[in-house]
Write a protein that holds these residues in place. Structure first.
Motif, PDB file in Angstrom:
ATOM      1  N   ALA A 216       0.881  -1.148  -0.018  1.00  0.00           N
ATOM      2  CA  ALA A 216       0.053   0.029  -0.031  1.00  0.00           C
ATOM      3  C   ALA A 216       0.691   1.193   0.085  1.00  0.00           C
ATOM      4  O   ALA A 216       2.025   1.008   0.613  1.00  0.00           O
ATOM      5  CB  ALA A 216      -0.928  -0.240   1.164  1.00  0.00           C
ATOM      6  N   SER A 217       0.420   2.283  -0.539  1.00  0.00           N
ATOM      7  CA  SER A 217       1.140   3.548  -0.614  1.00  0.00           C
ATOM      8  C   SER A 217       0.090   4.599  -0.471  1.00  0.00           C
ATOM      9  O   SER A 217      -0.907   4.554  -0.908  1.00  0.00           O
ATOM     10  CB  SER A 217       1.868   3.859  -1.772  1.00  0.00           C
ATOM     11  N   LYS A 218       0.508   5.857   0.051  1.00  0.00           N
ATOM     12  CA  LYS A 218      -0.064   6.929   0.034  1.00  0.00           C
ATOM     13  C   LYS A 218       0.855   8.274  -0.481  1.00  0.00           C
ATOM     14  O   LYS A 218       2.102   8.342   0.041  1.00  0.00           O
ATOM     15  CB  LYS A 218      -0.316   7.439   1.554  1.00  0.00           C
ATOM     16  N   THR A 219       0.322   8.977  -1.200  1.00  0.00           N
ATOM     17  CA  THR A 219       0.999  10.140  -1.946  1.00  0.00           C
ATOM     18  C   THR A 219       0.777  11.600  -1.250  1.00  0.00           C
ATOM     19  O   THR A 219      -0.524  11.715  -1.207  1.00  0.00           O
ATOM     20  CB  THR A 219       0.896  10.141  -3.482  1.00  0.00           C
ATOM     21  N   PHE A 220       1.745  12.259  -0.836  1.00  0.00           N
ATOM     22  CA  PHE A 220       1.381  13.369  -0.101  1.00  0.00           C
ATOM     23  C   PHE A 220       1.952  14.642  -0.988  1.00  0.00           C
ATOM     24  O   PHE A 220       3.117  14.766  -1.656  1.00  0.00           O
ATOM     25  CB  PHE A 220       2.298  13.577   1.201  1.00  0.00           C
ATOM     26  N   ALA A 221       1.107  15.634  -1.304  1.00  0.00           N
ATOM     27  CA  ALA A 221       1.418  16.748  -2.240  1.00  0.00           C
ATOM     28  C   ALA A 221       1.874  16.524  -3.494  1.00  0.00           C
ATOM     29  O   ALA A 221       2.666  17.183  -4.182  1.00  0.00           O
ATOM     30  CB  ALA A 221       2.479  17.713  -1.478  1.00  0.00           C
ATOM     31  N   GLY A 222       1.630  15.182  -3.967  1.00  0.00           N
ATOM     32  CA  GLY A 222       2.171  14.984  -5.431  1.00  0.00           C
ATOM     33  C   GLY A 222       3.491  14.538  -5.354  1.00  0.00           C
ATOM     34  O   GLY A 222       3.944  14.416  -6.476  1.00  0.00           O
TER      35      GLY A 222
END
Lengths: 303, 181
Positions: A216-222
């Motif tokens: 799983a991953s999460k992107t912050f501010a692109g």
């Protein structure tokens, strides 16, 4: 005569046969039942190495994407993988002190009827630094990853590598999920064979490695990506070599080729990492908690 | 932005290179080296007295690693009979000297020596701690080649056929080489 496993390892890293000055490994002095224990950590390392560095983002482009990665790895060899307890199975030879595996640095010995037998030392490694490159293309949230190096002759050795991975972003089917989730299957095959003229140096290695993970991953501010995953992996190695038996302790086994089949001590791994995405370039780093703790870092061209 | 990206990646390459070069994966290495010397009679003897010499530089493992050697230490030694006159017995005495000098490193005796017994099994040469220390002291500064002179003698010798006696034997010395990565 020696087989140079250090040559083998570095030939993968650079895919070249430039000069190697590390001390060679004399596995051809070991009977098959001892060679199995000596080489087993190498099988585990193959499983760790080939099943690392395959993702940094669970998101897969909906239509088309392409990646080229160069991944560097630093695998720590634990102390319990640097020695094994020998059992020469010879009359009159009692307890023998633990001796080096292929990664160890201190060999043991015993006094037999024909003289002192000294076990081979290993590569004397606390960690194994290595690298690999890979390509990936994706369509409709599904990615195909490829690692390929054709079987090429370097001096007296032929080396080849083929690996692929299939990954699907399952979160693409679940709207409004706060994180991206993907599943991935991996297979890697590595081949090494001595093709020189000296039969005593004969060595053949075939390593098969499988893995399945959920990550799983999460992107912050692109730009910033945090990722994590759980993976099940396995490795098996077919190892063939010529047993010299210089002391003539094993007359029915000596001066012959032997085929060993080894399973590595690979099972589960947990990965935790982060990446920075700047335009088409991505730099990532992660830690992999498995039998051999491994740190990876990658540089990717990703669009 | 373009210049920033360029600077960013150059920095990553420099840091990675420095990190990898600063992290040495190699540990110190210990090699066991078995050194063998033979005692060969060239003619039948009335008293068994044989000499032999041996140098570290006769062995590939020493020559290949001598410039990186930190230490050499003695581990063990054993005697083997290769051939002998029929039923040769007596008091075995084995002495080891520094090179061609008269500086004695050890003096080993076996009062019930039977040469035939050691055709199929070794005689372990047990040394005192002082004798082991003598050898290890001589082996300091391991990058300089060291030579030894060994004397093998059978006192009060007798066999089934009477003099002259004949004895061919070998002694193996086991040492450990400590090598820097």
């Amino acid at each position: 005569m020696k087989i140079f496993l250090s040559v083998l390892l570095l030939s993968i890293f650079l895919f070249s046969s430039t000069s190697f000055t590390q001390i060679g490994v004399k596995v051809n002095g070991l009977p098959p039942f001892e060679a199995t224990e000596y080489v087993r950590p190498l099988s585990t390392w193959f499983g760790t190495y080939f099943n690392s560095g395959t993702y940094y983002d669970a998101s897969v482009p909906e239509f088309f994407g392409f990646k080229f990665n160069i991944v560097g790895m630093w695998t720590i060899i634990p102390d319990d993988q640097k020695t094994y307890k020998p059992n020469p199975q010879l009359a009159g030879v009692g307890d023998v002190d633990p001796t080096a595996t292929v990664f160890g640095n201190r060999a043991s010995y015993y006094l037999g009827s024909n003289g002192f037998y000294t076990y081979p030392s290993g590569l004397s490694l606390n960690a194994v630094p290595f690298g690999i490159y890979q390509f990936a293309g994706s369509f409709y949230n599904t990615e195909l990853l490829l690692r390929f190096f054709p079987k090429v002759k370097f001096g007296d050795a032929k080396v080849g590598l083929f690996g692929f991975g299939i990954k699907h972003e399952i979160s693409s089917h679940i709207p409004l999920l706060p994180v991206d989730i993907a599943v991935q299957f991996l297979y890697n095959n590595f081949n090494f064979e001595y093709v020189g003229d000296d039969p005593v140096n004969y060595t053949k290695i075939k390593s098969n490695n499988f893995a399945f993970n959920v990550h799983a991953s999460k992107t912050f501010a692109g730009i910033f990506i945090a990722y994590s995953g759980l993976q099940y992996e396995s490795s098996s190695t077919d190892f063939s070599y010529f047993f010299e038996d210089e002391n003539n302790y094993y007359p029915t086994l000596g001066r012959k080729k032997h085929d060993l089949s080894l399973d590595g001590d690979n099972s589960f791994r947990f990965t935790l990492g982060a990446a920075i995405k700047l335009g088409f370039f991505v730099v990532n780093a992660d830690v992999n908690l498995t039998k051999f703790t491994t740190f990876t870092t990658g540089l990717s061209f990703d669009f | 932005m373009k210049n920033l990206n360029k600077l960013f990646f150059i920095s990553i390459l420099i840091v990675t290179s420095l990190a990898l070069n600063g992290c040495d994966p190699f540990d110190e290495l210990y090699l066991t080296l078995a050194m063998e010397t033979e005692f060969i009679t060239t003619a039948p003897l009335s008293n068994v007295f044989l000499t032999s010499s041996i140098c570290l530089s006769e062995f590939d493992d020493y020559n290949d690693n001598s410039d990186k050697l930190k230490e050499i230490r003695y581990i063990s030694a054993a005697y083997f009979t290769l051939s002998s006159s029929n039923g040769l017995q007596g008091d075995l005495r084995l002495k080891l000297y520094q090179g061609s000098t008269n500086t004695l490193l050890f003096d080993f005796t076996d009062s019930n020596f039977n040469a035939d017994l050691y055709l199929t099994q070794p005689m372990k040469i047990n040394l005192s701690q002082q004798e082991i220390n003598n050898i290890n002291s001589y082996l300091t500064n391991p990058q300089v080649d060291k030579c030894f002179r060994a004397e093998l003698e059978v006192l009060n010798a007798n066999d089934n056929d009477g003099a002259p006696f004949q004895l061919n034997g070998k002694v193996e010395f086991l040492t450990e080489l400590h090598i820097e990565p």
